[in-house]
Design a protein around this motif. Structure first.
Motif, PDB file in Angstrom:
ATOM      1  N   PHE A   1      12.346  -6.891  -1.150  1.00 12.59           N
ATOM      2  CA  PHE A   1      11.994  -6.049  -2.460  1.00 12.59           C
ATOM      3  C   PHE A   1      10.552  -5.761  -2.289  1.00 12.59           C
ATOM      4  N   GLN A   2       9.983  -6.211  -1.740  1.00 14.65           N
ATOM      5  CA  GLN A   2       8.501  -5.772  -1.533  1.00 14.65           C
ATOM      6  C   GLN A   2       8.297  -4.287  -1.776  1.00 14.65           C
ATOM      7  N   THR A   3       8.774  -3.304  -0.652  1.00 11.05           N
ATOM      8  CA  THR A   3       8.082  -2.504  -0.958  1.00 11.05           C
ATOM      9  C   THR A   3       8.991  -1.355  -2.030  1.00 11.05           C
ATOM     10  N   ALA A   4       9.816  -1.912  -3.016  1.00 13.74           N
ATOM     11  CA  ALA A   4      10.559  -1.581  -3.805  1.00 13.74           C
ATOM     12  C   ALA A   4      10.040  -1.713  -4.705  1.00 13.74           C
ATOM     13  N   VAL A   5       9.366  -3.141  -5.290  1.00 12.73           N
ATOM     14  CA  VAL A   5       8.395  -3.342  -6.850  1.00 12.73           C
ATOM     15  C   VAL A   5       7.024  -2.321  -6.425  1.00 12.73           C
ATOM     16  N   GLN A   6       6.636  -2.069  -4.855  1.00  7.24           N
ATOM     17  CA  GLN A   6       5.386  -1.155  -4.961  1.00  7.24           C
ATOM     18  C   GLN A   6       5.779   1.015  -5.364  1.00  7.24           C
ATOM     19  N   VAL A   7       6.703   0.606  -4.537  1.00  5.33           N
ATOM     20  CA  VAL A   7       7.348   2.035  -5.036  1.00  5.33           C
ATOM     21  C   VAL A   7       9.008   1.731  -5.651  1.00  5.33           C
TER      22      VAL A   7
ATOM     23  N   PHE B   1      13.658   7.473 -10.354  1.00  5.10           N
ATOM     24  CA  PHE B   1      12.680   7.802  -9.605  1.00  5.10           C
ATOM     25  C   PHE B   1      12.490   8.386  -8.385  1.00  5.10           C
ATOM     26  N   GLY B   2      13.697   8.737  -8.579  1.00  8.96           N
ATOM     27  CA  GLY B   2      13.781   9.629  -7.137  1.00  8.96           C
ATOM     28  C   GLY B   2      13.151  10.970  -7.510  1.00  8.96           C
ATOM     29  N   GLY B   3      13.919  11.210  -8.610  1.00 11.10           N
ATOM     30  CA  GLY B   3      13.317  12.741  -9.289  1.00 11.10           C
ATOM     31  C   GLY B   3      11.419  13.053  -9.394  1.00 11.10           C
ATOM     32  N   MET B   4      11.117  11.428  -9.528  1.00  6.07           N
ATOM     33  CA  MET B   4       9.481  12.249  -9.339  1.00  6.07           C
ATOM     34  C   MET B   4       9.123  12.378  -8.010  1.00  6.07           C
ATOM     35  N   VAL B   5       9.521  11.541  -6.875  1.00  8.82           N
ATOM     36  CA  VAL B   5       9.924  12.343  -5.680  1.00  8.82           C
ATOM     37  C   VAL B   5      10.155  13.478  -5.185  1.00  8.82           C
TER      38      VAL B   5
ATOM     39  N   TYR C   1       7.325   0.534  -9.379  1.00  9.74           N
ATOM     40  CA  TYR C   1       6.756  -0.044 -10.386  1.00  9.74           C
ATOM     41  C   TYR C   1       5.029   0.019  -9.918  1.00  9.74           C
ATOM     42  N   ARG C   2       4.644  -0.579  -8.790  1.00  6.22           N
ATOM     43  CA  ARG C   2       2.883  -0.171  -8.795  1.00  6.22           C
ATOM     44  C   ARG C   2       2.625   1.073  -8.523  1.00  6.22           C
ATOM     45  N   SER C   3       2.997   1.949  -7.994  1.00  9.23           N
ATOM     46  CA  SER C   3       2.977   3.166  -7.958  1.00  9.23           C
ATOM     47  C   SER C   3       2.662   4.016  -9.033  1.00  9.23           C
ATOM     48  N   LEU C   4       3.617   3.829 -10.293  1.00  6.61           N
ATOM     49  CA  LEU C   4       4.152   4.770 -11.294  1.00  6.61           C
ATOM     50  C   LEU C   4       2.986   5.320 -11.859  1.00  6.61           C
ATOM     51  N   LEU C   5       1.260   5.078 -12.123  1.00  2.00           N
ATOM     52  CA  LEU C   5       1.073   5.761 -12.709  1.00  2.00           C
ATOM     53  C   LEU C   5      -0.562   6.526 -11.487  1.00  2.00           C
TER      54      LEU C   5
ATOM     55  N   LYS D   1       0.461  -1.062   0.045  1.00  4.58           N
ATOM     56  CA  LYS D   1      -0.058  -0.012  -0.159  1.00  4.58           C
ATOM     57  C   LYS D   1       0.879   1.393  -0.263  1.00  4.58           C
ATOM     58  N   THR D   2       2.067   1.130  -0.009  1.00  2.00           N
ATOM     59  CA  THR D   2       2.786   2.430   0.069  1.00  2.00           C
ATOM     60  C   THR D   2       3.058   2.987  -1.351  1.00  2.00           C
ATOM     61  N   SER D   3       2.549   4.444  -1.179  1.00  2.00           N
ATOM     62  CA  SER D   3       2.811   4.919  -2.641  1.00  2.00           C
ATOM     63  C   SER D   3       3.474   6.210  -2.454  1.00  2.00           C
ATOM     64  N   PHE D   4       3.900   7.190  -3.798  1.00  2.00           N
ATOM     65  CA  PHE D   4       4.387   8.277  -3.932  1.00  2.00           C
ATOM     66  C   PHE D   4       4.874   9.334  -2.507  1.00  2.00           C
ATOM     67  N   ALA D   5       2.789   9.509  -2.350  1.00  3.47           N
ATOM     68  CA  ALA D   5       2.674  10.514  -1.441  1.00  3.47           C
ATOM     69  C   ALA D   5       3.331  10.132  -0.135  1.00  3.47           C
ATOM     70  N   ASP D   6       3.306   8.741   0.041  1.00  3.58           N
ATOM     71  CA  ASP D   6       4.201   8.246   0.991  1.00  3.58           C
ATOM     72  C   ASP D   6       4.978   8.911   1.444  1.00  3.58           C
ATOM     73  N   LEU D   7       5.996   8.692   0.756  1.00  2.00           N
ATOM     74  CA  LEU D   7       6.628   8.919   0.656  1.00  2.00           C
ATOM     75  C   LEU D   7       7.636  10.865   1.009  1.00  2.00           C
TER      76      LEU D   7
END
Length: 317
Positions: A222-228, A104-108, A230-234, A75-81
């Motif tokens: 790698f659970q959080t790393a594949v969520q954010v 992807f840190g650039g997106m953050v 890749y799975r949070s990309l959109l 459930k981790t998201s870019f908004a969390d970061l």
């Protein structure tokens, strides 16, 4: 790296690791890592900016590095970061920062700048420029075996990575992402299969570096790393009072890429950098480094450090 201090900040019930070096009274440079990186990826840059009179701060995102793993990584998201970053800065009483971000840190970093423009002195991204939602959507049009599409599938990356130990996974990703070809697997392959078992590490990435990453991912998985990311990309993160035609950031900005970076060789990327990105980031300078890979800050640390310091010194607050 012995000079770097390692602190922890309590955020949302999690202990987040923050690496830091430099005077507390100096202008702050905030570093965001990508994947499969952690704060250690900035080892060359943190020392350089601290020696030049800045305070360098590099967090590990939640679920990465030495930071705690969230109870529900999926459930981790870019908004969390971004929220974590704001809390870290508040806890350290830091009102304004330069942002330096990789991958992807650039997106953050750009989402952070949208929500907290008053905190941003300038932003530098490496490897990946600002990408509007429509450009991210276009990545989905690449072949089914494209690594981002594969890793967006629930369970796909976990099964792929799970065949190996953490050290082998990181090793394979560093080898794969150091090339100029966009990583695309065939129908009967997984992404990890694209790397030959005896392929050497890049010359600038040592076995000691690999061990540091391996120890980190052996702990975090790698659970959080594949969520954010890749799975949070959109994921749509829309700040208040920001119109659809408003620039993303008006602060000074710099994008550094290598001409051998596989992301630079994505379909349409060169045209976007030449004639599309300026409407989103009007005060952007772009610098290309010959022979540079996706890990340009580790491959050519001295060249990158000089570019970073030139930008920081020009825009010092």
């Amino acid at each position: 790296m012995d000079q770097v201090k390692h602190n922890y900040v309590q955020v949302d019930g999690l202990k987040l690791h923050v690496a830091e070096i430099g005077s507390e009274s100096a202008p702050v440079v905030l570093f965001f890592h990508g994947f499969p990186e952690i704060s250690y990826t900035w080892r060359h840059q943190m020392i350089a900016v601290a020696n030049a009179g800045y305070r360098a701060i590099a967090p590990d995102y939640r679920g990465y590095g030495l930071s705690d793993i969230p109870a529900e990584p999926e459930k981790t998201s870019f908004a969390d970061l971004v929220a974590d970053t704001a809390t870290i800065l508040d806890s350290l009483a830091i009102p304004k920062v330069f942002v330096i971000a990789k991958d992807f840190g650039g997106m953050v970093g750009y989402i952070f700048s949208l929500f907290f423009p008053e905190k941003l002195a300038g932003i530098i991204t490496l490897g990946i420029p600002y990408m509007p939602p429509e450009a991210l959507q276009q990545l989905q049009t690449l072949p089914e075996g494209f690594y981002m599409r594969r890793w967006r599938e629930p369970g796909r990356a976990e099964a792929d990575f799970g065949r190996f130990d953490a050290k082998t996974v990181v090793r394979n990703i560093y080898i794969l992402f150091s090339g100029s070809e966009v990583p695309i697997a065939s129908e009967n392959q997984e992404i990890m299969d694209l790397v030959e078992p005896l392929a050497p590490l890049p010359s600038w990435f040592t076995e000691e570096d690999l061990e540091t990453y391996a120890a980190s991912y052996a702990k975090s998985g790698f659970q959080t790393a594949v969520q954010v990311p890749y799975r949070s990309l959109l994921e749509i993160v829309q700040p208040p009072n920001h119109g659809p035609n408003d620039p993303i950031v008006v602060a000074p900005a710099l994008f550094i890429t290598g001409d051998k970076d596989f992301f630079y060789n994505f379909p349409g990327m060169k045209d976007y950098l030449k004639s599309g990105i300026e409407k989103y980031v009007p005060n952007l300078e772009i610098i290309y480094l010959l022979e540079g890979s996706h890990f340009i800050h580790e491959q050519f640390p001295d060249k990158v450090n000089q570019l970073l310091l030139n930008f920081l010194n020009r825009n010092k607050y």
